[in-house]
Motif scaffolding. Structure first.
Motif, short mmCIF file in Angstrom:
data_model
loop_
_atom_site.label_atom_id
_atom_site.label_comp_id
_atom_site.label_asym_id
_atom_site.label_seq_id
_atom_site.Cartn_x
_atom_site.Cartn_y
_atom_site.Cartn_z
N UNK A 158 0.76 -1.32 0.16
CA UNK A 158 -0.09 -0.01 -0.22
C UNK A 158 0.89 1.35 -0.07
N UNK A 159 2.03 1.20 0.35
CA UNK A 159 2.87 2.44 0.51
C UNK A 159 3.49 2.65 -1.08
N UNK A 160 3.50 1.52 -1.71
CA UNK A 160 4.32 1.75 -3.07
C UNK A 160 3.60 2.66 -4.16
N UNK A 161 4.07 3.69 -4.64
CA UNK A 161 3.44 4.63 -5.40
C UNK A 161 3.00 3.97 -6.70
N UNK A 162 2.40 4.36 -7.54
CA UNK A 162 1.67 3.84 -8.83
C UNK A 162 1.60 4.85 -9.94
N UNK A 163 2.37 4.56 -11.00
CA UNK A 163 2.01 5.63 -12.04
C UNK A 163 1.64 4.78 -13.30
N UNK A 164 0.64 4.83 -14.04
CA UNK A 164 0.11 4.24 -15.08
C UNK A 164 0.26 5.00 -16.25
N UNK A 165 0.77 4.44 -17.55
CA UNK A 165 1.15 5.01 -18.70
C UNK A 165 0.24 4.24 -19.91
N UNK A 166 -0.25 5.08 -20.88
CA UNK A 166 -0.89 4.59 -21.99
C UNK A 166 -0.94 5.65 -23.01
N UNK A 167 -0.90 5.18 -24.52
CA UNK A 167 -1.01 5.98 -25.47
C UNK A 167 -2.17 5.78 -26.12
N UNK A 168 -2.99 4.67 -25.63
CA UNK A 168 -4.22 4.45 -26.36
C UNK A 168 -5.39 4.28 -25.49
N UNK A 169 -5.19 4.05 -24.32
CA UNK A 169 -6.28 4.04 -23.23
C UNK A 169 -6.20 4.81 -22.03
N UNK A 170 -7.07 5.74 -21.71
CA UNK A 170 -7.50 6.42 -20.72
C UNK A 170 -8.02 5.83 -19.56
#
Length: 151
Positions: free
Chosen positions: A80-92
């Protein structure tokens, strides 16, 4: 002269080798320690073995199996204390795709945007770990032990 202390430890999850290489180079040049994974299952194996990952940076689309949104929820539940950054060029992301506290960065992103988002997420994760030591998969004293550079 020795390398400066890393700003944080990032698990980079990207199935496209060239994209993974470029993102890893940008992050390492900014003084992050980067661990690479080609898919969500590999990322979960890394998370189970490593202590002190500050940020999981993942693409959304990662065939076969679990996608980046599913991975984000798994990370949120178990680390739970790990940051999460999601990326995509096609799906928001739509409502409820991302767990609380996770961020989204659209591709293509600039190196400055990637580093800025990564730094903010790593700092937030480090602060959370310091306030809540002893979480599963995290060091009891809240400190992240050294993680070997794999990228």
């Amino acid at each position: 002269m020795s390398d400066p202390k890393p700003l944080g430890v990032i698990l980079l999850v990207e199935d496209e080798p060239l994209v993974r290489l470029v993102a890893a180079d940008i992050l390492m040049e900014a003084h992050f320690r980067v661990i690479e994974a080609a898919d969500a299952q590999e990322a979960l194996r890394v998370m189970q073995a490593e202590v002190g990952v500050d940020l999981v940076l993942s693409d959304v689309e990662m065939p076969p199996g679990m996608n980046g949104y599913d991975l984000a929820w798994e990370i949120h539940r178990n680390w739970p204390s790990t940051g999460i950054l999601i990326t995509s060029g096609r799906e928001w992301p739509r409502a409820n795709d991302l767990p609380p506290g996770a961020a989204f960065l659209a591709k293509p992103f600039s190196p400055a945007a990637l580093v800025s988002h990564a730094l903010a997420a790593a700092e937030k994760a480090q602060a959370a770990r310091a306030q809540r030591p002893g979480l599963p998969g995290e060091a009891a004293d809240g400190a992240a032990p050294p993680v070997p550079k794999t990228a």
